[in-house]
Scaffold this active site. Structure first.
Site: not given
Ligand code: GLA
Length: 407
Positions: A155, A211
């Protein structure tokens, strides 16, 4: 004597060609030759992860028929660890969530014939505030390797300590490679730096958007969080040239069966992700899913579209507001087609063989990938498509039997 303009252009073209086709252009770890398939904890469980959940999910992946349909990776997302590293700087799994550590979970998952994935971040913290891997790449990758991890989602949260995205993401790529254990390397920088332009030699897949959320559409601007199914689909329309075996665009994990999505919306979502050669990482609760949701996730004819590489990821050939047409060339010369109704109320959608890129023929063999029926057409592919829904076909010019997949 100075080289002529023509010669200089020919040399430049040759160099570009060499750059594009030398092995360094792709991450040469031999993994993810087809888009990875599996499950990830985040979309349904957020920080509520545990060995119990992961092991029960592995069980369900087998008993539901998902493993038999091609799903392999069981991936733990954020919040699996303690807020502080251990005395030697190691990451420590939260003992309340993973009382026997990650290694025992990996062993359990491996015994089922499945593989284990884990999550970290290319900054000082993960997105939920746990220790990130920047500055600890070698140590963390070595630890994942010792535990038997097969897949890392990396990430983009925390402080970057002045490092560029390329430095941060290649540092972990090299650390995984030095660890000696093959791991699928999934970049999650949300499409911020247009990874479709640079990530092929760095990772096996790269997120292309913010997301996902289990809603059809949010109508928010492109970089806004979160993204509905149609918002994300719109953002994929121009990216199809960037992916190839071992290097995939990732429009985020599946929301099939989650939130407010209807069964039709889930089917449309799954169809589009398959046509886009997207990683098929389920994000629902596999232990309790309905038969309807299971049937969507295990539709082998749709999965076959995702797992086939016909030389190009699928793309949109028509966006006429009320109707859309998406196509994907398949290795055997057929074309996968989605007739999409993004709006409310049923619409008749029709496409010609020419529009979907098939050569002229007297007859076309048409397979309906959701109804599992065959028909013959003289050149029109048509369906009445309900609200927020798709019809999905695979079409062959002439007879199906005349085509063979080059293997
Ligand atoms: C980010 C990522 C998500 C998830 C969250 C976890 O937002 O894009 O897919 O992994 O972090 O905290």
């Amino acid at each position: 004597m100075a080289a002529s303009r023509k010669t200089r252009m020919a040399i430049a073209a040759m160099m570009l060609w060499m750059l594009a086709f030398t092995p360094a252009y792709a991450l040469d770890n031999g993994l993810a030759r087809t888009p990875p398939m599996g499950w990830n904890s985040w979309n349904s469980f957020h920080c509520d992860v545990s060995a119990k959940l992961v092991e029960a999910t592995a069980d369900a992946m087998v008993t539901s028929g998902m493993k038999a349909a091609g799903y392999v990776y069981v991936n733990i997302d954020d919040c699996w660890l303690l807020k502080k590293r251990g005395p030697r700087g190691d990451l420590v799994p939260d003992p309340r969530k993973f009382p026997r550590g990650i290694e025992a979970v990996a062993a359990y998952v491996h015994r089922k014939g499945l593989k284990l994935g884990i999550y970290e971040s290319a900054g000082t913290t993960t997105c939920a505030g746990y220790p990130g891997s920047i500055g600890h790449e070698k140590q963390d990758a070595a630890q994942f390797a010792r535990w038997g991890v097969d897949y890392l989602k990396y990430d983009n949260c925390g402080d970057y300590r002045g490092e560029t995205y390329l430095q941060r993401y290649t540092a972990m790529r090299d650390a995984i490679s030095d660890s000696g254990r093959p791991m699928v390397y999934s970049l999650c920088e949300w499409g911020n730096e247009a990874p479709w332009n640079w990530a092929q030699p760095v990772g096996n897949l790269w997120r292309t958007t913010q997301d996902i959320t289990p809603r059809w559409k949010t109508d928010q601007p492109d970089n806004a969080y979160p993204r509905g199914i149609m918002d994300i689909a719109d953002q994929q329309a121009a990216l199809s040239a960037a992916s190839h075996p071992g290097a995939w665009n990732d429009p985020d994990m599946l929301e099939v069966g989650n939130g407010y999505l209807t069964a039709d919306e889930s089917r449309a979502h799954f169809s589009l992700w398959a046509l886009l050669n997207a990683p098929l990482i389920a994000g629902n609760d596999l232990r309790t899913m309905s038969k309807e949701v299971r049937d969507i996730l295990t539709n082998r004819e749709v999965i076959a579209v995702d797992q086939d590489w016909g030389g190009r990821q699928g793309y949109r050939v028509r966006d006429a507001g009320k109707t859309q047409v998406w196509v994907k060339p398949m290795s055997d010369g057929s074309v996968a087609v989605i007739l999409l109704n993004p709006g409310r109320g049923p619409v008749d959608i029709e496409a010609t063989a020419q529009e979907i890129g098939l050569k002229h023929a007297d007859d076309y063999a048409v397979r309906n990938l959701w109804q599992h029926t065959d028909s013959v057409s003289h050149g029109r592919i048509e369906a009445n498509v309900a609200t927020h829904s798709v019809a999905m076909f695979r079409v062959w010019a002439g007879s199906k039997d005349a085509h063979k997949s080059p293997k």
